[in-house]
Design a protein around this motif. Sequence first.
Motif, short mmCIF file in Angstrom:
data_model
loop_
_atom_site.label_atom_id
_atom_site.label_comp_id
_atom_site.label_asym_id
_atom_site.label_seq_id
_atom_site.Cartn_x
_atom_site.Cartn_y
_atom_site.Cartn_z
N ARG A 166 58.57 -69.48 18.72
CA ARG A 166 57.57 -70.53 18.86
C ARG A 166 56.21 -69.88 19.06
O ARG A 166 56.04 -69.04 19.94
N VAL A 167 55.25 -70.27 18.24
CA VAL A 167 53.90 -69.72 18.36
C VAL A 167 52.96 -70.85 18.79
O VAL A 167 53.15 -72.02 18.42
N GLU A 168 51.98 -70.49 19.58
CA GLU A 168 51.00 -71.45 20.11
C GLU A 168 49.61 -71.01 19.73
O GLU A 168 49.34 -69.80 19.64
N VAL B 196 58.16 -71.54 14.39
CA VAL B 196 57.71 -72.92 14.54
C VAL B 196 56.48 -72.97 15.43
O VAL B 196 56.18 -72.03 16.18
N GLY B 197 55.76 -74.08 15.34
CA GLY B 197 54.57 -74.28 16.15
C GLY B 197 53.61 -75.20 15.45
O GLY B 197 53.77 -75.51 14.27
N PRO B 198 52.59 -75.66 16.16
CA PRO B 198 51.63 -76.61 15.57
C PRO B 198 50.75 -75.96 14.52
O PRO B 198 50.67 -74.73 14.42
N SER B 199 50.08 -76.79 13.74
CA SER B 199 49.12 -76.27 12.75
C SER B 199 48.05 -75.45 13.45
O SER B 199 47.58 -75.82 14.53
N GLY B 200 47.68 -74.34 12.85
CA GLY B 200 46.65 -73.50 13.42
C GLY B 200 47.15 -72.49 14.43
O GLY B 200 46.37 -71.72 15.00
N ALA B 201 48.47 -72.46 14.65
CA ALA B 201 49.01 -71.55 15.66
C ALA B 201 49.23 -70.14 15.12
O ALA B 201 49.47 -69.22 15.89
N GLY B 202 49.19 -69.98 13.80
CA GLY B 202 49.35 -68.65 13.22
C GLY B 202 50.68 -68.42 12.53
O GLY B 202 51.00 -67.29 12.16
N LYS B 203 51.46 -69.49 12.30
CA LYS B 203 52.77 -69.33 11.66
C LYS B 203 52.63 -68.70 10.27
O LYS B 203 53.27 -67.69 9.97
#
Length: 211
Positions: free
Chosen positions: A206-208, A33-40
């Motif tokens: 969680r990716v940022e 999970v994580g926001p758009s552009g975080a690399g998911k």
Amino acid sequence: MLELKGITKKFDGKTILDQVDLTVNDGQILTIVGPSGAGKTTLLRCISGLEMVDGGQFLLDGQPFDPATNRDNDAVIGVVFQDFQLFPNLTVLQNVVLAPTMVLKKSAADAEKEARALLERLNLGGKADLYPYELSGGQKQRVAIVRALAMHPKLLCYDEPTSALDPDLRREVEEIILKLKREGMTQIVVTHDIPFAESIADQMLRVEPKE
């Protein structure tokens, strides 16, 4: 068991994934999970072999494994894409049997028999002769899952499986994923839907975004 050790990925000199370490145990569900552009999605594409990594190592059951060059990757890691990527000119059944006959070299009869059984398993038994444009979003999602399962993957990856679905269909996908877990399927799910991720996950990453 899939292990990632120090996985790094860059685009145009910008680091998207920086020394990612994680372990996905057999039969478990990892949500990313994580926001758009975080690399998911980039991470998922690296795991599934659709992107080459710039550094790090993959281990599958303790042995070095390169998803991008492994010839049998289609039968190791299955992918359910966000936009389903069904062939519009093929029926549901033809979409499902194409890869098993071409990649796994199954006979048409064996591939069709298994495809029909999988379609029944995901409540699509009456849809085999329909074309993708005749299906709802939820039905397309299930066909995409069936198509991936037909390759007998050890690991099944999903990119935003609920993004285009209403709440009822979201719960349906959740039930399918949990059912596959009970049957022993190892799964990785990329999603922006935190409640959905929490409801299915054995572990959550969680990716940022990188600055």
